[in-house]
Every structure is written in C-alpha cells, then in structure tokens.
Design an enzyme around this catalytic site. Sequence first.
Site, PDB file in Angstrom:
ATOM      1  N   GLY A   1       0.632  36.054  -3.283  1.00 38.13           N
ATOM      2  CA  GLY A   1      -0.401  35.132  -3.411  1.00 38.13           C
ATOM      3  C   GLY A   1      -1.149  34.658  -2.143  1.00 38.13           C
ATOM      4  O   GLY A   1      -1.120  35.328  -1.190  1.00 38.13           O
ATOM      5  N   CYS A   2      -1.426  33.402  -2.246  1.00 37.84           N
ATOM      6  CA  CYS A   2      -2.154  32.516  -1.286  1.00 37.84           C
ATOM      7  C   CYS A   2      -1.204  32.695   0.131  1.00 37.84           C
ATOM      8  O   CYS A   2      -0.300  32.263  -0.157  1.00 37.84           O
ATOM      9  CB  CYS A   2      -2.433  31.307  -1.560  1.00 37.84           C
ATOM     10  N   PHE A   3      -1.786  33.371   1.230  1.00 34.61           N
ATOM     11  CA  PHE A   3      -0.865  33.246   2.339  1.00 34.61           C
ATOM     12  C   PHE A   3      -0.737  32.035   2.986  1.00 34.61           C
ATOM     13  O   PHE A   3       0.138  31.805   3.708  1.00 34.61           O
ATOM     14  CB  PHE A   3      -1.281  34.385   3.391  1.00 34.61           C
TER      15      PHE A   3
END
Length: 222
Positions: A43-45
Amino acid sequence: MPRTRHLTMFKTSALVLTITLVVMLRAAPGEARSLETAIVAGGCFWCVEADFDKVDGVVETVSGFTGGHVENPSYKQVTRGGTGHYEAVKITYDADRLSYRRLLDLFFRSIDPTDAGGQFCDRGPSYRTAVFAQTEAQAQTARAAKADAQAALGRKIVTPVLEAGEFYPAEDYHQNYYASQERILTRFGWVTKARAYKGYRKGCGRDARVEALWGDAAPFVH
C-alpha cells in the site's frame, strides 16, 4: 643526522602508523555487515517506510515503484494508473541481524493481505500488495512465509510472490516523508509532513484494520 635521512625515517614511521590504523579499523568489531535487499509492496509506501525503519537490522528504506512497464515513472503517472507499477519499498538490511524470513513475517502482519483491490483507504492497482523476489531462494522463502501467515490468519492471502524487475526510486519529496519536518499545506492545515503523515495514517484506518486482522501479532500497530 643528515636532513635527508631524518626525512626518510619520518616518512617510514608515518607509513607504518597509517597501515596500523587501517588494520585496526578493519578489525574493529561490528564494522563488517552482510547487506541484502528485499522489495515489498504494502500500500502507501510512506507507511511501509515508517514501519520498517523501526526494525532492528534495517539499514535503509527507499520508496519507489516496481512491477510495471513504464521506465522511470512519476508518482502522478503511477497513481493515475496504466503503468502497471506498484508503490513499493526497497529495504536494505543486515542479514547478520535480520533474516529475510523474519522481515517477511513482519511484512505480512503489517498489511491486509486479504485485500486484492488496494490497502485500506487507498484503492487501485498501484496500492496492491506483493513480495518481489530477487532470487529463487527469496521466492521459496516468500512462499513459505505466505503459507504460514495464511495458516495463522485462517483466511486466504491474495498477496502474490512475483519476480522482481527494475525498481525506480520515487521523487525525493516522498523519501522519509513520515519523519520530515518540512511544512506543507494539506487538509490538516500548514503542517510538517510528519504531522500530515500521522493524520493520513489514522484517517486511512491502516492500524485499526491491521489490528483487527492480526491482533497481538501485528508488529507496528501504535
């Protein structure tokens, strides 16, 4: 003593001292490290970076993109779709202190591996989860870690184990976003990136969902 002889002796002594210092530094305990890398998409890095920077043995994390067909993509290109890329993080770690298997055990328990459409509030192909294996040994380890995580969770895990391709670092703006004291204008106001990140993470429901799935086994819930 002739001046030339004195100078020669001085140079010889300096050389011996230099060599001795180099040998001592090379022999110093704790200096040698066996560095290896892992590539995961969770997901969001920003969140993956924030989580794994806390892990003992991790040396560096880099946010970037991989898995797609566009060279050197921008963040806007990837999130807009059509590049095939995932938001991913390349994790450099000291293999003498942290095993690849341990790293993956932490990874599976830090995401929702049952969700094939993205992660938490972030939807779309670029937010899918995956493990990108760089060798066959990594692939075998990743498949074993996935099977064990699925057994522990008691639900089907859809996170794939894929062959690693080119990894493209994201723009500097995204690196270590969670810790940056640079101020930006966001829906939270004129705040630091670090504060904006905290608001985003909480609002996106990442920790709440991970805790609901994994309970006490969730390593980064706070």
